[in-house]
Structures are given as C-alpha cells and as structure tokens.
Design an enzyme around this catalytic site. Structure first.
Site, mmCIF file in Angstrom:
data_model
loop_
_atom_site.group_PDB
_atom_site.id
_atom_site.type_symbol
_atom_site.label_atom_id
_atom_site.label_comp_id
_atom_site.label_asym_id
_atom_site.label_seq_id
_atom_site.Cartn_x
_atom_site.Cartn_y
_atom_site.Cartn_z
ATOM 1 N N ASP A 189 0.871 -1.179 0.000
ATOM 2 C CA ASP A 189 0.000 0.000 0.000
ATOM 3 C C ASP A 189 0.906 1.226 0.000
ATOM 4 O OD1 ASP A 189 -1.627 2.138 0.635
ATOM 5 O OD2 ASP A 189 -2.754 1.077 2.210
ATOM 6 N N HIS A 190 0.887 1.992 -1.071
ATOM 7 C CA HIS A 190 1.834 3.099 -1.178
ATOM 8 C C HIS A 190 1.530 4.235 -0.211
ATOM 9 C CE1 HIS A 190 5.259 4.969 -2.829
ATOM 10 N NE2 HIS A 190 5.204 4.420 -4.046
ATOM 11 N N ARG A 191 0.355 4.212 0.424
ATOM 12 C CA ARG A 191 0.061 5.250 1.410
ATOM 13 C C ARG A 191 0.907 5.054 2.664
ATOM 14 N NH1 ARG A 191 -6.285 4.234 1.765
ATOM 15 N NH2 ARG A 191 -5.365 2.210 2.261
#
Lengths: 414, 328
Positions: free
Chosen positions: A386-388
């Site tokens: 998850d790039h967040r």
C-alpha cells in the site's frame, strides 16, 4: 435537555468535513430544518440542516477546522441551561473515542487518538452514532460503514431501512448486471453466498481505494528445503510446513522493517505492536485467512502447529472472527498448484501481502564457481504494498532481508 | 363446530372432566345452588350432587385451604374465586401451601388443584374490584398460570389444568364470559405452555393474552389498512411462558409491542420486554414497546377508567412508533 450536534456524513463517502461558515452565532435560536452551517465535504460544499431546535448554546468547532464524521460540533438546548456536565462528558476521552472493548469483532487493541476507529473491515465507525441493534448487525454483515449512512429514525438513529437503502445504492453500483451478462440457454445463475459477497465487497474496496504497487524477487530455497527436510525426517509426527517457515521468516523481516506492519487510518498510520500474519486458505467457494498472532515471538514449530489447527477449522468453516480478522500482513501461496508467480490484492487492514509461487528446479549461474551452471531450487515472491504507508525503498529493503533469511535460515537468529 | 360462549365452554370443560373422573370436586362461594356468580358451574350440582359441588361461606382463605388439603389427600380440586380481587384473602394458602407442598414434601404430595375465576377490570367497579393480578401469581415458582382469550382455549386449557398434578391459576375475565367462538364437538385439550399465533404478519409482533387480545386483534385490523402487517401472538400460558414463539416472531419482524392490562411495575409485559431485549437484541430495529394499565388504582369515573387501560389507539400509536411510521 441540551443535545450534542455532530458532524454528519453529508455524502455517502464523506469521512471528514470542514465547516466553512457558521450561519448562526452562539446564543441564536435555531429550529429544526435551519441550515446551521456550510460544510466542505470530500466532494463539494453542503448545507448542514439541523434537526434539533433550541438555542445554539455552544459552537465547539470553529470554521476552518477539518473534523471526522461523528465529532461533536455544537450544543443546542434551552436558554440558560447548564451544559457543564455535557462539556465534561465531551472532554473525557470516552466521548471522542468509543470505548473499545475487546470484542470478537475487534480483537486487536488499536489505540488511536482520532474520533474514528478502524474496524476489522477497515471502515471507520463514528463515535456515538445512534443506531438500532438490527441496523448495526445488517451493516456489519454487508461491510457497510455506519459513518456513510444517514439515520432517519428519532434523533438521527440509523434504522434498518437506512442500512437497506445504503446497501441497495451500493449494490446497484457493484452489481448492476450489464446487458452483456444476460444469462443465455445453458448458463447457470448462482446466487451469491455470504462469503462470495464479502470477498467481492472487500476486494473491490481494496483494489479501488488502495494504491497498490508490486515488487518481484527470486529466492533460492535449497537451504530452506534442506533444513525442513532434516527436521521433518527427525520429527515425522510433527512435520513443519513450508508455510510455517515463510510466516516466521516474514515476521523476522518485518521486525527489521516495521513499516510493513502498519495500517492506513485516514488521518494517521497505525504501527502494530504485534506481527499477526494471515495465510490465505482456499475453500470450496471462496477463501479465508486464518491469522497467527504475534509470529515474531513464536517458533516455527509453534506456528506450524497453530496453522495446522486453524486450517482444519477454516476448511470446516469453524473459524471464529477473532481467528481470521485483523491480520497485519498476509501470505498467499499458490505454489502447490504449480503457479510460478502471481500478484495478490492487499487484505486490509494490512498494508502488504506476499504472493508465493511454486518451488522450481532451475539452472543458475554460480558466480563463486566460475560462472558454471548449477541446478537449484528457487521460488518467486511478489510483494504487493500500500503506497500510502509503504514506499518503494521500504518494500525493497523488506524483500532484501526476506531473501537473505530464506536463503540462509540461520540468519533468523542474527 | 358449535358457536359457544366463553362461559359455556368453561362449563363444558368442567362437566366433561367431572364425568370422566369422580375424584374431581368444585368448591367455592355460590358455585352450587346459585349455579355460580357468573353461571360457569350451571347444572353441575344437579348432575353431580352436593358432595362434589360444594357451596362455602364467604371465607376465601378457609375454602382455598380446604381445597388444597383435599388435593393433597387425593381429590382433584377446582376452587372458584368469585373474583381474583377476593383471592388476595387466600394468597397465603396459594403461595405457601399450594405452590410449595410438592417441593417441600420431596414429591410425596401432588397438588392437582385449579384456582379459577374472573380477573382484571370489568366496568364501574372502582379500585378494589378492578385489579389485574396476573403478575403476582406468575411471580411464584410452583404455580402454573394460564390466561385464555377464546372459548376454544378456555375449554381446552381448563381441561389441561384440571388434569395437571400441579396447582394451576386459571384467569378468566368478567367481560369475556359472553364472548363467543367456535368450539369443536369432539373432546380435546390445549396443552399448557404453548402460545398461539392468531395472525401472521411481517412488520411487527404484537404480544398479549386474555381480554386485551381483542384490542390487539382490532389494532392489527386497523394497521393492515395502513399496510402494516402485524403478527399477533396470544400467550395463553403465562407460566410456563412460551418464549420461543415470541422470540422467533420478533426475529422475523424486528419489532415488538406487548399489551398487558396489569400495572407496569414487574409485570408480565415488562418481563417479556426484558426477555425480548436480551434474546433478540441484534434483531431489534426499535425499542420494545410495552402497554400496561396506568400505574394508578382504577378510577371510578368511567372516562378515566377507560383511559387508565390499554386501548386500540394506544396499541396503534406504539406500533407506529416502533415502525417509524410517519403518522406515529
């Protein structure tokens, strides 16, 4: 009796709102139907219509401050009414965050200062929103967030018809059958099982709301296989599965890269204190991920024992919610089917999932042996992140550490 | 099927059982020569004679005790109280002797006895003679309590009560004696402890028993005009209570309105409300509604007397409230 006015979800997806302008000042009389303030939502600016009548005794949130749905924004009551008890109640921590009891639905103690708490499905539940028990149960079954539902009962209570309306509008979006899908002669229409519906809703939500990215790597597993074979030859009664090794090694690699073990929480990131790894288990119609808690502190044989019992329960559909909810990392292994490599969808609230391919015998160039070709056992691993919460370099460091330990299992100890 | 009054259905039950079992006796004020204050025992003295149909002085505690002693000694006894308002005189006999003797004797004595008579408010009878006392009796372990609302159930339940080896409190109502209903020609019994679904429905469960069942059915008919489909449950037995039928219905309709003409504090109605909240919590879309009589001694003024009791309007209002219907 004075009443707390809370931020409402003014759009179906609104989780936060900013009051742009109060239309009344403190002390003004307001009546049900008045526009209390203008609220900037995730989509547009909406008029906040009040259902309470009386004097606007206190404005709790000034214009310009973003607040999550459910946050108290004002108090309405009778003129000269004493609102001190109400204010005290608001200032106690319990007023902001719903008291979190260790229920089956929320097995993990997640401490968060925000008004919203993360439910196992990754939705936010607002604090102190009135709802009927039936409405809550049906919303839970359909993985609907109460925060996105407007209550139409007394005092804004969310009742069955509100949940049904929300579900209908969601399912029209999800399920509107396309004309191309009209069943033809010979087709069979199979109604959705509860599990299939859940999988569809959760994975659609994950894929559409999480920015996924993928890292691939190949690991040599000669050492791992040799270690496992040696152990299993000595303990034929308690053989260790390859997955047990992978869970343990992943947990050790997570210890060195704690960002992998986090959850996105809209206005914060939760760093989990325990490494709880779910393993995807295929069932006849669907899949489920039993979770081994605290893998960082367990031995491989402990993990293997727990896996054996949880997988057996998963196959007979006997897992309890606390046995499959709230994984902080997930492993999906399709190697036994012969799949060489694949990518997996993140299983919220976890931030990453590791897809494990089959063990293959391949010739590799051996640098230490003057670039001669030798045959090795390898496996392809694909990490979805998850790039967040996880950046590329974080994921790459995790994969590097994972590879080292898979290739040299003794490194687990170092 | 014959159309019978509630009164005649009771009379048939007594007659059939007395014919069947010579150990059965009836004892009470005016039960013999006067044929009963409400004519429920009509003709029985002529048929079975004064040794089995026994007039007593106005001595509730005395003749209730005589009945209990006779039951312990092997008779099968029906005690008629002229009204339940007079049963209070005999309460010690019922609570301490009838309800306890089988238990305290380690099962050496059985207590095949029925205490029956009209209970609840009638009209123009003021506070002391308008009391619905079911809560007091249903409170007591060792007693069974039944409260039919139709001639069919009155007959079938009275026969079950007479055949039961435990003390059964049998609640009738003065205003119900002239109600008519279909009663089968052939003999039958209605088992104690089973509720009846009088009307199937999907939107709300209305639970009641005895006389207010009439209000419940009228309210259900009115609600149908508003497209609210009510399931109406007649409890018939208050102890043991057929909770399963109630829970299954509430889990289906998600709403529950209970009508009990007793006072609200510690009543059957509030007890069921509590049980539904406990057992159907996750199925409730609205708080359980309980309609009792007002928490006051019965007023004599007729307007106030009616206002103090459950009404069709009150039931409809409660159903609308818990259905979130607009005109509620």
């Amino acid at each position: 009796m004075a009443e707390i006015i809370r931020m409402l979800a003014l759009s179906p997806t609104m989780e936060k709102g900013t009051i742009q302008k109060w239309r009344f000042t403190q002390g003004d009389a307001v009546k049900s139907g008045d526009i209390l303030c203008d609220v900037e939502t995730d989509k547009t600016t909406m008029e906040y219509e009040t259902i309470a009548s009386g004097a606007l005794l206190r404005i709790l949130i000034q214009a310009g401050t973003p607040v999550t749905v459910g946050t108290p924004i004002a108090i309405v009551g009778k003129n000269d009414e004493d609102i001190t008890p109400l204010l005290n109640q608001l200032h106690s921590p319990a007023a902001v965050v719903e008291p979190q009891q260790p229920t089956a639905a929320a097995p993990r103690a997640i401490s968060t200062p925000a008004a919203a708490v993360l439910s196992p499905s990754g939705h936010e539940e607002p604090a102190h929103q009135k709802s009927s028990p039936l409405a809550r149960r049906i919303a839970r079954q359909h993985h609907l967030s109460l925060a996105s539902i407007q209550g139409t009962g007394p005092g804004g209570r969310i009742i069955l018809r509100d949940v049904e309306a929300a579900y209908k509008s969601q399912s029209t979006r999800l399920k509107a059958p396309s004309p191309a899908l009209t069943p033809m002669t010979g087709d069979t229409v199979v109604p959705l099982s509860m599990m299939r519906e859940t999988i569809a809703a959760r994975l659609t939500a994950a894929v559409t709301s999480i920015p996924h990215f993928y890292l691939k790597g190949t690991v040599v597993v000669d050492g791992l296989i040799a270690t496992r074979t040696a152990y299993n030859n000595e303990h034929p009664e308690a053989r260790l599965s390859l997955n047990a090794f992978l869970l343990k090694i992943a947990a050790e690699a997570i210890k060195k890269n704690p960002k992998i073990n986090t959850s996105w929480n809209t206005d914060s990131i939760i760093h989990h204190g325990s490494i709880d790894i779910g393993l995807a288990v295929a069932l006849d119609d669907g899949l489920i991920t039993p979770v081994i808690r605290d893998c960082g502190r367990k031995s491989i044989s402990q993990i293997s024992d727990e896996l054996t019992s949880l997988i057996a329960k998963a196959r007979t559909m006997e897992l309890k919610p606390e046995e499959y909810n709230g994984a902080t990392f997930t492993i999906s292994n399709l190697g036994s089917f012969g799949t060489e490599e694949f990518t997996a969808i993140i299983n919220p609230p976890a931030s990453a999932i590791l897809a494990v391919g089959s063990v293959q015998r391949v010739p590799l160039l051996d640098k230490e042996e003057n670039d001669t070709l030798t045959v090795h056992s390898i496996m392809k691993l694909t990490l979805t992140s998850d790039h967040r919460t996880i950046d590329g370099a974080d994921a790459a460091r995790f994969m590097r550490d994972l590879k080292r330990m898979v290739e040299n299992p003794l490194f687990i100890l170092m | 099927m014959a159309l019978l009054t509630f009164r005649d259905a009771l009379n048939q039950a007594l007659d059939e059982e007395m014919e069947r079992d010579p150990a059965i006796i009836i004892i009470g004020e005016e039960v013999a020569q006067y044929n009963g204050a409400y004519k429920v025992t009509k003709g029985l003295l002529d048929k079975y004679g004064p040794s089995r149909v026994i007039d007593t002085p106005i001595t509730e505690e005395g003749f209730t005790g005589v009945g209990i002693g006779a039951a312990m000694a092997g008779m099968r006894v029906i005690v008629e109280w002229m009204t339940f308002n007079f049963s209070i005189q005999a309460l010690d006999q019922v609570l301490n002797n009838a309800a306890k003797m089988r238990y305290m004797s380690g099962g050496q004595f059985t207590l095949p006895i029925v205490f029956r008579g009209p209970n609840g408010p009638a009209e123009y009878l003021s506070s002391q003679h308008s009391q619905a006392l079911q809560s007091m009796f249903a409170h007591i372990p060792g007693l069974k309590v039944v409260a039919p609302s139709t001639p069919h159930d009155a007959k079938g339940l009275l026969k079950s009560a007479i055949r039961d080896d435990n003390p059964v409190v049998f609640l009738e109502a003065e205003l119900m004696y002239n109600w008519t209903g279909e009663v089968p020609e052939q003999q039958y019994v209605v088992p104690i402890g089973t509720a009846a679904i009088r009307q199937e429905g999907t939107d709300v469960t209305i639970v009641s028993f005895s006389k207010p069942m009439k209000l419940a059915m009228e309210a259900a008919a009115e609600l149908a005009k508003e497209d609210i489909s009510a399931e109406v449950i007649d409890l018939r037995s208050l102890r043991p209570l057929d909770e399963t039928t109630v829970f299954e219905s509430v889990r289906k309709t998600n709403r529950c309105v209970i009508i009990d003409e007793a006072w609200p504090v510690a009543s059957i109605g509030t007890h069921i409300g509590c049980r539904v909240s406990q057992e159907c919590f996750d199925f409730l879309d609205a708080p359980v509604e309980v309609i009792n009589s007002q928490d006051v001694p019965m007023p004599y003024n007729h307007g106030l007397e009616l206002a103090a009791q459950p009404s069709v309007a009150a039931i409809i209002a409660a159903v609308r409230r818990c259905s979130y219907a607009t005109n509620g």
